[in-house]
Design an enzyme around this catalytic site. Sequence first.
Site, PDB file in Angstrom:
ATOM      1  N   LYS A 180       1.207  -1.146  -0.286  1.00  0.00           N
ATOM      2  CA  LYS A 180      -0.315   0.145   0.083  1.00  0.00           C
ATOM      3  C   LYS A 180       0.340   1.286  -0.469  1.00  0.00           C
ATOM      4  CE  LYS A 180       0.945   1.878   3.970  1.00  0.00           C
ATOM      5  NZ  LYS A 180       2.183   3.022   4.206  1.00  0.00           N
ATOM      6  N   ASP A 235      -2.647  -0.905   9.566  1.00  0.00           N
ATOM      7  CA  ASP A 235      -2.564  -0.686   8.217  1.00  0.00           C
ATOM      8  C   ASP A 235      -3.509  -2.492   7.729  1.00  0.00           C
ATOM      9  OD1 ASP A 235      -1.535   1.667   7.697  1.00  0.00           O
ATOM     10  OD2 ASP A 235       0.660   0.798   7.222  1.00  0.00           O
TER      11      ASP A 235
HETATM   12  P1  ATP Z   1       5.494  -0.663   9.125  1.00  0.00           P
HETATM   13  O1  ATP Z   1       3.994  -1.221   9.385  1.00  0.00           O
HETATM   14  O2  ATP Z   1       5.676  -0.550  10.337  1.00  0.00           O
HETATM   15  O3  ATP Z   1       5.098   0.982   8.480  1.00  0.00           O
HETATM   16  P2  ATP Z   1       6.830  -1.040   7.011  1.00  0.00           P
HETATM   17  O4  ATP Z   1       5.234  -1.042   6.366  1.00  0.00           O
HETATM   18  O5  ATP Z   1       7.618   0.347   7.222  1.00  0.00           O
HETATM   19  O6  ATP Z   1       6.623  -0.929   8.554  1.00  0.00           O
HETATM   20  P3  ATP Z   1       7.759  -3.911   7.059  1.00  0.00           P
HETATM   21  O7  ATP Z   1       7.698  -4.700   5.568  1.00  0.00           O
HETATM   22  O8  ATP Z   1       5.875  -4.333   7.224  1.00  0.00           O
HETATM   23  O9  ATP Z   1       7.205  -2.141   6.930  1.00  0.00           O
HETATM   24  O10 ATP Z   1       8.287  -4.361   8.064  1.00  0.00           O
HETATM   25  C1  ATP Z   1       8.281  -3.161   9.179  1.00  0.00           C
HETATM   26  C2  ATP Z   1       8.737  -4.563  10.449  1.00  0.00           C
HETATM   27  O11 ATP Z   1       7.868  -5.236  10.822  1.00  0.00           O
HETATM   28  C3  ATP Z   1      10.618  -5.091  10.018  1.00  0.00           C
HETATM   29  O12 ATP Z   1      11.569  -4.595  10.067  1.00  0.00           O
HETATM   30  C4  ATP Z   1      10.096  -6.698  10.818  1.00  0.00           C
HETATM   31  O13 ATP Z   1      10.732  -6.722  11.361  1.00  0.00           O
HETATM   32  C5  ATP Z   1       8.442  -6.503  11.117  1.00  0.00           C
HETATM   33  N1  ATP Z   1       7.365  -7.658  10.730  1.00  0.00           N
HETATM   34  C6  ATP Z   1       6.950  -8.558  10.954  1.00  0.00           C
HETATM   35  N2  ATP Z   1       6.504  -9.287  10.546  1.00  0.00           N
HETATM   36  C7  ATP Z   1       6.671  -9.368   8.840  1.00  0.00           C
HETATM   37  C8  ATP Z   1       6.917  -9.456   7.582  1.00  0.00           C
HETATM   38  N3  ATP Z   1       5.555 -11.064   7.369  1.00  0.00           N
HETATM   39  N4  ATP Z   1       6.554  -8.649   6.369  1.00  0.00           N
HETATM   40  C9  ATP Z   1       7.997  -7.834   6.568  1.00  0.00           C
HETATM   41  N5  ATP Z   1       8.303  -7.159   7.855  1.00  0.00           N
HETATM   42  C10 ATP Z   1       8.188  -7.696   9.347  1.00  0.00           C
END
Ligand code: ATP
Length: 314
Positions: free
Chosen positions: A25, A154
Amino acid sequence: MNEQSSGQAAPSVPSAAIAVDVPAKINPHLGVGNARADGYHALSTVYQSISLYDTVTVERADEPGIELTVAGEGADTLPTGDDNLAVRAAKLVAIYGGVEPDVRIHLNKRIPVAGGLAGGSADAAATLVACARLWEVAIGDAELHRLAAGLGSDVPFCLKGGTAVGSGRGEELTHVDSRGTWHWVVATTDTQISTPECFKEVDRLREEGIGRFSSDVDPIVRAFESQVGADELARLLVNDMEAAAVSLRPQLASLMHGGLEEGALAAHVSGSGPTVLFLVADVKHAVALARRLRMRGGARSVHIAHGPVSGPAA
Ligand code: ATP
């Protein structure tokens, strides 16, 4: 004579695996209010799903338990136990359905990890859908939304996909009937910004009088509904976290300027960063800009995507 009538054990029939593709997203509008009493910031946002997908595959395991494997870019950086949102999602479905979990989950990551593209939330949404199918647990829309919201702000949007306004802490959704397709170049960076770190910086800058709450989503919602051109959309993109992300990682500014110099219609930090989104006119423009950004250096990876696309529960 078949094997069963010969008295031998029936060969174990591998149960069909269920694979669910789930998109990343973006937030073409991200308005951030003040921190609430519960610690969350009030959000007034517009979400849109774009065509960068993780694939979540689930299948029954012979043993009870939840086993997780991860492949793809950034896979080695992710937890595989209870800290992984996919594992937490599977547990919630099992508890809700009153089943003993017996599942192997495989994540094929193509959504850049920790990039402000909600990859973890997307995996959680897809796992809710996939495990409910696997264990034949009937979950109504309202309950699914409640389980999703418990996993993260989210996650409810990641279930739905498309375009939606998010309020509350982002989990209260109103569908937007978006007509059209917009094209993006997605540039990830080597740096990292955690979402809480970025909210803290938003608060700090506000104490210095920098930044405001862009609560009015109407202009961009109307733009999506009336299928505006990309050049008009470029003027409507809003991210109240952008100044904080750039303040924390000043190198984002040079990436953004580089993309604009190379002809992007707009440069927009994705969520709390550090990924930068460049809005372009069409696919041809996207391919050309992606090539130029790769030649310039400064981005870890460069992808092409379009939106809106449907979510896993569509
Ligand atoms: P946020 O939701 O915190 O904004 P983001 O969109 O920046 O996150 P994500 O790829 O969702 O980025 O990863 C954030 C953190 O969530 C990662 O550093 C990881 O440790 C944790 N995490 C837990 N499960 C997952 C997953 N299935 N995929 C990615 N990250 C995950």
